[in-house]
Design a protein around this motif. Structure first.
Motif, PDB file in Angstrom:
ATOM      1  N   PRO A   1      19.192  11.335  54.733  1.00 53.89           N
ATOM      2  CA  PRO A   1      20.338  11.281  55.655  1.00 53.89           C
ATOM      3  C   PRO A   1      20.923   9.873  55.755  1.00 53.89           C
ATOM      4  N   PRO A   2      22.224   9.785  55.768  1.00 51.62           N
ATOM      5  CA  PRO A   2      22.889   8.474  55.857  1.00 51.62           C
ATOM      6  C   PRO A   2      22.422   7.663  57.053  1.00 51.62           C
ATOM      7  N   ALA A   3      22.226   8.346  58.172  1.00 51.22           N
ATOM      8  CA  ALA A   3      21.884   7.628  59.396  1.00 51.22           C
ATOM      9  C   ALA A   3      20.545   6.923  59.286  1.00 51.22           C
ATOM     10  N   ALA A   4      19.733   7.333  58.317  1.00 49.61           N
ATOM     11  CA  ALA A   4      18.419   6.728  58.183  1.00 49.61           C
ATOM     12  C   ALA A   4      18.413   5.591  57.166  1.00 49.61           C
ATOM     13  N   PHE A   5      19.502   5.484  56.428  1.00 55.90           N
ATOM     14  CA  PHE A   5      19.572   4.433  55.415  1.00 55.90           C
ATOM     15  C   PHE A   5      20.881   3.659  55.619  1.00 55.90           C
ATOM     16  N   VAL A   6      20.885   2.950  56.704  1.00 60.94           N
ATOM     17  CA  VAL A   6      22.139   2.371  57.179  1.00 60.94           C
ATOM     18  C   VAL A   6      22.766   1.420  56.166  1.00 60.94           C
ATOM     19  N   SER A   7      22.006   0.454  55.694  1.00 55.15           N
ATOM     20  CA  SER A   7      22.626  -0.558  54.825  1.00 55.15           C
ATOM     21  C   SER A   7      23.046   0.076  53.507  1.00 55.15           C
ATOM     22  N   GLU A   8      22.271   1.036  53.049  1.00 53.70           N
ATOM     23  CA  GLU A   8      22.620   1.747  51.826  1.00 53.70           C
ATOM     24  C   GLU A   8      23.930   2.511  52.027  1.00 53.70           C
ATOM     25  N   TYR A   9      24.025   3.187  53.162  1.00 49.67           N
ATOM     26  CA  TYR A   9      25.239   3.946  53.439  1.00 49.67           C
ATOM     27  C   TYR A   9      26.430   3.015  53.649  1.00 49.67           C
ATOM     28  N   SER A  10      26.167   1.890  54.296  1.00 44.28           N
ATOM     29  CA  SER A  10      27.245   0.935  54.544  1.00 44.28           C
ATOM     30  C   SER A  10      27.861   0.466  53.235  1.00 44.28           C
ATOM     31  N   ALA A  11      27.007   0.219  52.242  1.00 45.31           N
ATOM     32  CA  ALA A  11      27.517  -0.202  50.942  1.00 45.31           C
ATOM     33  C   ALA A  11      28.345   0.908  50.304  1.00 45.31           C
ATOM     34  N   ALA A  12      27.846   2.130  50.368  1.00 39.68           N
ATOM     35  CA  ALA A  12      28.577   3.262  49.808  1.00 39.68           C
ATOM     36  C   ALA A  12      29.899   3.448  50.540  1.00 39.68           C
ATOM     37  N   ASN A  13      29.861   3.190  51.825  1.00 35.11           N
ATOM     38  CA  ASN A  13      31.047   3.315  52.663  1.00 35.11           C
ATOM     39  C   ASN A  13      32.146   2.360  52.207  1.00 35.11           C
ATOM     40  N   ILE A  14      31.773   1.104  52.054  1.00 36.57           N
ATOM     41  CA  ILE A  14      32.756   0.110  51.615  1.00 36.57           C
ATOM     42  C   ILE A  14      33.258   0.439  50.216  1.00 36.57           C
ATOM     43  N   ALA A  15      32.336   0.834  49.335  1.00 34.90           N
ATOM     44  CA  ALA A  15      32.734   1.197  47.977  1.00 34.90           C
ATOM     45  C   ALA A  15      33.722   2.351  48.000  1.00 34.90           C
ATOM     46  N   PHE A  16      33.475   3.311  48.868  1.00 34.41           N
ATOM     47  CA  PHE A  16      34.379   4.455  48.968  1.00 34.41           C
ATOM     48  C   PHE A  16      35.789   4.015  49.336  1.00 34.41           C
ATOM     49  N   HIS A  17      35.875   3.191  50.373  1.00 35.26           N
ATOM     50  CA  HIS A  17      37.199   2.774  50.819  1.00 35.26           C
ATOM     51  C   HIS A  17      37.920   1.963  49.740  1.00 35.26           C
ATOM     52  N   GLN A  18      37.206   1.080  49.097  1.00 35.72           N
ATOM     53  CA  GLN A  18      37.868   0.275  48.071  1.00 35.72           C
ATOM     54  C   GLN A  18      38.300   1.132  46.881  1.00 35.72           C
ATOM     55  N   ARG A  19      37.443   2.066  46.516  1.00 32.43           N
ATOM     56  CA  ARG A  19      37.788   2.948  45.397  1.00 32.43           C
ATOM     57  C   ARG A  19      38.975   3.830  45.749  1.00 32.43           C
ATOM     58  N   LEU A  20      38.975   4.327  46.966  1.00 30.65           N
ATOM     59  CA  LEU A  20      40.096   5.160  47.410  1.00 30.65           C
ATOM     60  C   LEU A  20      41.409   4.393  47.283  1.00 30.65           C
TER      61      LEU A  20
END
Lengths: 268, 268
Positions: A160-179
């Motif tokens: 679950p994302p909520a359990a892997f915060v920094s990992e999800y945060s990186a994916a989050n930023i990558a998503f926005h930049q890729r979008l």
DNA sequence: GTTTGGTATCTGGCATGCCAGATTTGGGTC
DNA sequence: GACCCAAATCTGGCATGCCAGATACCAAAC
């Protein structure tokens, strides 16, 4: 100082002058098959100083210390191994971008953004990203859109994302930049890149509330769905609401993260 | 060179050193009533050079000549009456903003935007202005919103916009800038200011079709209506569609105005 | 007349030195 | 001990000079 004393710069000397001769004869038959590449333009000291300083400044967290952070031109040029001139030009650009502020005969301060300024940055980001989403819905290839999904496919019920915060945060930023990249507008990419850097510090923190993470995850998937269905209006709206939600959240809870202004006499 | 040879700068010398003394004593009773103003920070040569060059560059039309426009550091510093250093720093900033490009050992070129880049600029502008419109619908005062109307009230049946193109064009730009200001976000104002400058040349031309002017006029009034009714979604949407309409128009007809690229071997 | 090669010249990149204002420091006075 | 003042010191702003690469020009060779 300019050619041999500093190991950082000695590795980037350009090809010997003789190489240029080959170009003039490139049209003749004997050497036409050589197919020489155009020789890279060699970054100037100014640009390298700019890159290095920007990386250093955005890599630190000016809010972690209650005291403003001061820089010194001469010290920086010593650390970079170049003279003050290229450093000054780099700083002039960073000042123009709002990362530092130079006070004549006082020094150079790393700018501490106020809560207001950070909220404005997120709002501007929301505007630009939602426009990119609209453009992406029209022009992006299906392969690229599906590629957005892969950024999150490692997350799921067991992970679950909520359990892997920094990992999800990186994916989050990558998503926005890729979008934003999928919008196909270089300008939008450039404009948002700096906004993200300005927001970065606070962003890591505010994303770290588990209830927000779960919602963020769903909202991302919603945006991807809209893109796949080529629904530009929906993709635009969802993207905008998603980011404006962050803006509202930061505006409401930001005080606890930042203090109430860029300048504080002390920590309380 | 720094204090007496050039009339442009001799008028802005700062106050004599003795003035500073008055500040140290401002807390005493005898001079407390003087209420001295904080003494203007005295613009540096660098900033003045930046302003002057930016004004000169954006004031010209790089598309009017088929040949690229080259600048000369030394000549500029001579014209400005300062040394090359502040001029170089100003140029570094302008280059970073995309107005000029300096080619090492070649010179400095005024950048000619491609049609693609101009369309991207208008799209980004649409994104930012529509966000400002949304914010304005929430936060702007009724007085300020009504103020937008006064920009156009000189136009009417006896004074149709389509017959006074340059007059209407000025009102048009003023409207957009004022609308963005009403959003209350300094960042949005700053970001759009440069975009407008990049678009400026083409904008004057493309607005000059009478059928577009009439529609533009109505659309502006529609935006103002939405703001007065505090309909943020509508104001945002109308603003965005209005500017995206311009983008589509420029994308379609821009070739005739620009040629088909920033670099052309000749005029044909 | 065309090509070639060398040289004078021009241009931005960079290093360096000086300057003025701001801060700090260290006596010296009350 | 608190205050004031001046000299030492520090910092960014600016001017200047040199350098290497790129261009333009011109003369010599074919």
């Amino acid at each position: 100082m300019t050619d041999d004393s500093d190991p950082q710069f000695t590795g980037v000397l350009q090809s010997p002058p003789g190489t240029a001769l080959s170009f003039e004869r490139a049209s003749e038959n004997a050497t036409a098959m050589l197919d020489i590449e155009p020789m890279k333009p060699e970054l100037t000291f100014k640009k390298r100083a700019y890159t290095a300083l920007k990386k250093a400044i955005t890599g630190m967290d000016p809010y972690s210390s209650p005291e403003p952070v001061w820089l010194d031109e001469r010290q920086l040029s010593e650390q970079l191994g170049v003279s003050r001139t290229p450093v000054r030009e780099a700083i002039a650009m960073l000042e123009h971008e709002g990362f530092v502020r130079s006070v004549p005969r006082r020094g150079i301060v790393v700018v501490r953004k106020s809560l207001r300024e950070i909220v404005e940055a997120i709002e501007a980001w929301a505007a630009l990203e939602s426009m990119a989403a609209r453009l992406a819905a029209h022009h992006a290839s299906m392969v690229d859109i599906r590629g957005l999904r892969t950024l999150f496919e490692s997350f799921g019920e067991q992970h679950p994302p909520a359990a892997f915060v920094s990992e999800y945060s990186a994916a989050n930023i990558a998503f926005h930049q890729r979008l934003i990249e999928l919008g196909g507008s270089e300008l939008l990419v450039d404009l948002t890149a700096n906004l993200l850097l300005h927001v970065r510090g606070i962003r890591q923190l505010s994303i770290g509330k588990s209830e927000r993470i779960a919602r963020s995850f769903d909202e991302h998937l919603g945006i991807i769905d809209a893109l796949e269905r080529r629904d530009a209006d929906l993709a635009e709206r969802l993207s905008k609401e998603h980011t404006l939600g962050l803006a509202a959240y930061v505006e409401k809870h930001g005080k606890e993260l930042l203090g109430d202004g860029p300048v504080r006499p002390g920590r309380f």
